[in-house]
Design a protein around this motif. Structure first.
Motif, PDB file in Angstrom:
ATOM      1  N   GLU A  47      -3.558   0.270   7.371  1.00 42.10           N
ATOM      2  CA  GLU A  47      -2.937  -0.687   6.452  1.00 42.10           C
ATOM      3  C   GLU A  47      -3.257  -0.355   5.005  1.00 42.10           C
ATOM      4  OE1 GLU A  47      -4.279  -4.626   7.380  1.00 42.10           O
ATOM      5  OE2 GLU A  47      -3.111  -4.745   9.241  1.00 42.10           O
ATOM      6  N   ILE A  48      -2.366  -0.799   4.128  1.00 40.58           N
ATOM      7  CA  ILE A  48      -2.615  -0.854   2.687  1.00 40.58           C
ATOM      8  C   ILE A  48      -2.213  -2.255   2.251  1.00 40.58           C
ATOM      9  CG2 ILE A  48      -1.936  -0.007   0.405  1.00 40.58           C
ATOM     10  CD1 ILE A  48      -1.370   2.707   1.705  1.00 40.58           C
ATOM     11  N   ARG A  49      -3.111  -2.932   1.549  1.00 40.25           N
ATOM     12  CA  ARG A  49      -2.844  -4.280   1.054  1.00 40.25           C
ATOM     13  C   ARG A  49      -2.917  -4.264  -0.461  1.00 40.25           C
ATOM     14  NH1 ARG A  49      -4.749  -8.767   5.073  1.00 40.25           N
ATOM     15  NH2 ARG A  49      -4.559  -7.657   7.039  1.00 40.25           N
ATOM     16  N   CYS A  50      -1.997  -4.959  -1.100  1.00 39.41           N
ATOM     17  CA  CYS A  50      -2.054  -5.046  -2.561  1.00 39.41           C
ATOM     18  C   CYS A  50      -1.271  -6.258  -3.048  1.00 39.41           C
ATOM     19  CB  CYS A  50      -1.525  -3.762  -3.211  1.00 39.41           C
ATOM     20  SG  CYS A  50       0.230  -3.473  -3.001  1.00 39.41           S
ATOM     21  N   ASP A  51      -1.531  -6.611  -4.286  1.00 39.84           N
ATOM     22  CA  ASP A  51      -0.811  -7.687  -4.957  1.00 39.84           C
ATOM     23  C   ASP A  51       0.579  -7.156  -5.332  1.00 39.84           C
ATOM     24  OD1 ASP A  51       0.174  -9.455  -7.020  1.00 39.84           O
ATOM     25  OD2 ASP A  51      -1.878 -10.126  -7.366  1.00 39.84           O
ATOM     26  N   PRO A  52       1.662  -7.885  -5.034  1.00 37.86           N
ATOM     27  CA  PRO A  52       2.987  -7.406  -5.419  1.00 37.86           C
ATOM     28  C   PRO A  52       3.145  -7.209  -6.920  1.00 37.86           C
ATOM     29  CG  PRO A  52       3.113  -9.652  -4.556  1.00 37.86           C
ATOM     30  CD  PRO A  52       1.733  -9.157  -4.301  1.00 37.86           C
ATOM     31  N   ALA A  53       2.342  -7.920  -7.716  1.00 40.52           N
ATOM     32  CA  ALA A  53       2.410  -7.736  -9.162  1.00 40.52           C
ATOM     33  C   ALA A  53       1.799  -6.401  -9.599  1.00 40.52           C
ATOM     34  CB  ALA A  53       1.704  -8.892  -9.874  1.00 40.52           C
ATOM     35  N   ASN A  54       1.006  -5.785  -8.738  1.00 40.66           N
ATOM     36  CA  ASN A  54       0.426  -4.474  -9.022  1.00 40.66           C
ATOM     37  C   ASN A  54       1.448  -3.413  -8.608  1.00 40.66           C
ATOM     38  OD1 ASN A  54      -1.120  -2.184  -9.348  1.00 40.66           O
ATOM     39  ND2 ASN A  54      -2.897  -2.980  -8.271  1.00 40.66           N
ATOM     40  N   GLN A  55       2.438  -3.235  -9.469  1.00 44.21           N
ATOM     41  CA  GLN A  55       3.587  -2.411  -9.102  1.00 44.21           C
ATOM     42  C   GLN A  55       3.234  -0.959  -8.828  1.00 44.21           C
ATOM     43  OE1 GLN A  55       6.516  -3.127 -12.154  1.00 44.21           O
ATOM     44  NE2 GLN A  55       6.809  -5.239 -11.520  1.00 44.21           N
ATOM     45  N   ARG A  56       2.279  -0.409  -9.576  1.00 43.10           N
ATOM     46  CA  ARG A  56       1.887   0.981  -9.336  1.00 43.10           C
ATOM     47  C   ARG A  56       1.337   1.158  -7.926  1.00 43.10           C
ATOM     48  NH1 ARG A  56      -0.888   3.568 -14.774  1.00 43.10           N
ATOM     49  NH2 ARG A  56       1.073   4.444 -15.539  1.00 43.10           N
ATOM     50  N   SER A  57       0.456   0.252  -7.518  1.00 45.41           N
ATOM     51  CA  SER A  57      -0.106   0.342  -6.169  1.00 45.41           C
ATOM     52  C   SER A  57       0.952   0.083  -5.109  1.00 45.41           C
ATOM     53  CB  SER A  57      -1.257  -0.649  -5.995  1.00 45.41           C
ATOM     54  OG  SER A  57      -2.417  -0.169  -6.619  1.00 45.41           O
TER      55      SER A  57
ATOM     56  N   ASP B 233      -0.218 -13.526  -4.355  1.00 39.96           N
ATOM     57  CA  ASP B 233       0.314 -13.098  -3.066  1.00 39.96           C
ATOM     58  C   ASP B 233      -0.329 -11.766  -2.651  1.00 39.96           C
ATOM     59  OD1 ASP B 233       1.958 -15.258  -3.501  1.00 39.96           O
ATOM     60  OD2 ASP B 233       3.831 -14.115  -3.514  1.00 39.96           O
ATOM     61  N   THR B 234      -0.128 -11.405  -1.387  1.00 35.54           N
ATOM     62  CA  THR B 234      -0.594 -10.129  -0.873  1.00 35.54           C
ATOM     63  C   THR B 234       0.501  -9.477  -0.044  1.00 35.54           C
ATOM     64  OG1 THR B 234      -2.883 -10.914  -0.726  1.00 35.54           O
ATOM     65  CG2 THR B 234      -2.327  -8.962   0.574  1.00 35.54           C
ATOM     66  N   LEU B 235       0.755  -8.198  -0.300  1.00 34.42           N
ATOM     67  CA  LEU B 235       1.647  -7.391   0.534  1.00 34.42           C
ATOM     68  C   LEU B 235       0.798  -6.644   1.542  1.00 34.42           C
ATOM     69  CD1 LEU B 235       3.985  -5.791  -2.175  1.00 34.42           C
ATOM     70  CD2 LEU B 235       4.378  -7.874  -0.834  1.00 34.42           C
TER      71      LEU B 235
ATOM     72  N   ALA C 216       5.534   0.812   6.454  1.00 37.18           N
ATOM     73  CA  ALA C 216       6.467  -0.316   6.550  1.00 37.18           C
ATOM     74  C   ALA C 216       5.806  -1.557   5.968  1.00 37.18           C
ATOM     75  CB  ALA C 216       6.826  -0.569   8.007  1.00 37.18           C
ATOM     76  N   LEU C 217       6.610  -2.402   5.341  1.00 37.12           N
ATOM     77  CA  LEU C 217       6.108  -3.680   4.834  1.00 37.12           C
ATOM     78  C   LEU C 217       6.075  -4.658   6.004  1.00 37.12           C
ATOM     79  CD1 LEU C 217       5.217  -5.536   2.526  1.00 37.12           C
ATOM     80  CD2 LEU C 217       7.646  -6.032   2.107  1.00 37.12           C
ATOM     81  N   ASP C 218       4.870  -4.997   6.446  1.00 36.48           N
ATOM     82  CA  ASP C 218       4.706  -5.922   7.571  1.00 36.48           C
ATOM     83  C   ASP C 218       4.792  -7.376   7.140  1.00 36.48           C
ATOM     84  OD1 ASP C 218       4.323  -3.824   9.286  1.00 36.48           O
ATOM     85  OD2 ASP C 218       2.195  -4.157   9.595  1.00 36.48           O
ATOM     86  N   ALA C 219       4.267  -7.671   5.947  1.00 37.60           N
ATOM     87  CA  ALA C 219       4.202  -9.077   5.553  1.00 37.60           C
ATOM     88  C   ALA C 219       4.061  -9.212   4.044  1.00 37.60           C
ATOM     89  CB  ALA C 219       3.022  -9.765   6.236  1.00 37.60           C
ATOM     90  N   HIS C 220       4.589 -10.321   3.544  1.00 42.33           N
ATOM     91  CA  HIS C 220       4.358 -10.759   2.167  1.00 42.33           C
ATOM     92  C   HIS C 220       3.706 -12.131   2.291  1.00 42.33           C
ATOM     93  CE1 HIS C 220       6.019 -11.361  -2.170  1.00 42.33           C
ATOM     94  NE2 HIS C 220       4.945 -12.097  -1.973  1.00 42.33           N
ATOM     95  N   LEU C 221       2.394 -12.162   2.129  1.00 42.78           N
ATOM     96  CA  LEU C 221       1.647 -13.406   2.284  1.00 42.78           C
ATOM     97  C   LEU C 221       1.657 -14.171   0.958  1.00 42.78           C
ATOM     98  CD1 LEU C 221      -1.428 -12.051   4.271  1.00 42.78           C
ATOM     99  CD2 LEU C 221       0.776 -12.837   5.158  1.00 42.78           C
ATOM    100  N   VAL C 222       2.229 -15.348   0.973  1.00 46.56           N
ATOM    101  CA  VAL C 222       2.370 -16.155  -0.235  1.00 46.56           C
ATOM    102  C   VAL C 222       1.118 -17.014  -0.424  1.00 46.56           C
ATOM    103  CG1 VAL C 222       3.746 -17.943  -1.364  1.00 46.56           C
ATOM    104  CG2 VAL C 222       4.870 -16.160   0.006  1.00 46.56           C
ATOM    105  N   ASN C 223       0.621 -17.058  -1.670  1.00 49.03           N
ATOM    106  CA  ASN C 223      -0.579 -17.839  -1.997  1.00 49.03           C
ATOM    107  C   ASN C 223      -1.743 -17.478  -1.071  1.00 49.03           C
ATOM    108  OD1 ASN C 223       1.017 -19.045  -3.907  1.00 49.03           O
ATOM    109  ND2 ASN C 223       1.299 -20.945  -2.775  1.00 49.03           N
ATOM    110  N   ASP C 224      -1.973 -16.183  -0.937  1.00 49.24           N
ATOM    111  CA  ASP C 224      -2.954 -15.669   0.013  1.00 49.24           C
ATOM    112  C   ASP C 224      -4.348 -15.519  -0.586  1.00 49.24           C
ATOM    113  OD1 ASP C 224      -3.806 -14.240   2.467  1.00 49.24           O
ATOM    114  OD2 ASP C 224      -3.879 -12.503   1.131  1.00 49.24           O
ATOM    115  N   THR C 225      -4.422 -15.335  -1.910  1.00 48.92           N
ATOM    116  CA  THR C 225      -5.713 -15.086  -2.545  1.00 48.92           C
ATOM    117  C   THR C 225      -5.654 -15.579  -3.987  1.00 48.92           C
ATOM    118  OG1 THR C 225      -7.401 -13.373  -2.930  1.00 48.92           O
ATOM    119  CG2 THR C 225      -5.088 -12.718  -3.254  1.00 48.92           C
ATOM    120  N   VAL C 226      -6.678 -15.243  -4.752  1.00 44.13           N
ATOM    121  CA  VAL C 226      -6.694 -15.606  -6.165  1.00 44.13           C
ATOM    122  C   VAL C 226      -6.778 -14.333  -6.990  1.00 44.13           C
ATOM    123  CG1 VAL C 226      -7.711 -17.880  -5.798  1.00 44.13           C
ATOM    124  CG2 VAL C 226      -9.208 -15.898  -6.157  1.00 44.13           C
TER     125      VAL C 226
END
Length: 196
Positions: free
Chosen positions: A148-158, A188-190, A168-178
């Motif tokens: 897996e690779i997890r990252c904030d969707p706002a971190n566009q480079r990552s 959020d977390t991708l 493959a994008l398995d999930a977009h977790l909304v309000n998952d962290t701070v």
């Protein structure tokens, strides 16, 4: 618990050397982090204050021990000089985290120092570690069934890296962290994955 396969202490890519951390890396690591704090702080909880060399050296003793016990497999990313005789330069860190050897599976994390961003180093590192992880043990790989690779969707480079490498994008977790630099801001977390 299954016995993990042999883990290489060094991984070579066309431009880089990924090497098991050691306490002697502390000064170079602190320099890379300190020079990159403004870019790291939005995404990395550990980058909220400038690093201390002695504390970093102590932390790297623990990191090296966990590499030895296969609890966490961190690599420091060194840029190999183009000219013979030049010095290696520490430009980031990567590795396998959240390991579960029963499956086996893990998660890749990565960061590259600001001065070296935008040159494809994070993609090069992630490609090498993905291939190593997903290749079967009998072929010299780690035999992972899931990576897996997890990252904030706002971190566009990552977030651009996993799709380029066939994740493959398995999930977009909304309000998952701070947010790392603002605990009042929910993020959020991708979750991307590759399997074998």
């Amino acid at each position: 618990m299954p016995t993990p396969p042999p883990i290489p202490e060094e991984v070579h890519t066309p431009r880089l050397l990924l090497r098991r951390p050691q306490p002697a890396d502390a000064e170079a690591l602190c320099a890379a982090i300190s020079a990159s704090l403004p870019e790291l702080q939005p995404w990395m909880f550990w980058a909220q204050t400038p690093p201390d060399v002695e504390a970093t050296r102590e932390n790297l003793q623990d990191v090296a021990a966990k590499f030895g016990t296969r609890e966490n497999l961190r690599y420091h990313v060194w840029r190999v000089p183009e000219q013979a005789g030049g010095a290696l330069e520490l430009i980031g860190s990567s590795g396998y985290h959240a390991l579960d050897w029963r499956v086996p599976k893990g998660e890749i994390g990565y960061w590259i120092a600001t001065a070296h961003a935008g040159q494809g180093y994070a993609t090069e590192v992630t490609h090498a570690l993905t291939e190593l992880a997903l290749n079967p043990a009998e072929a010299g790989g780690l035999g992972f069934r899931r990576l897996e690779i997890r990252c904030d969707p706002a971190n566009q480079r990552s977030a651009r890296i996993p799709p380029m490498l066939g994740y493959a994008l398995d999930a977009h977790l909304v309000n998952d962290t701070v947010a790392a630099n603002d605990l009042a801001q929910v993020r959020d977390t991708l979750i991307f994955s590759r399997t074998s």
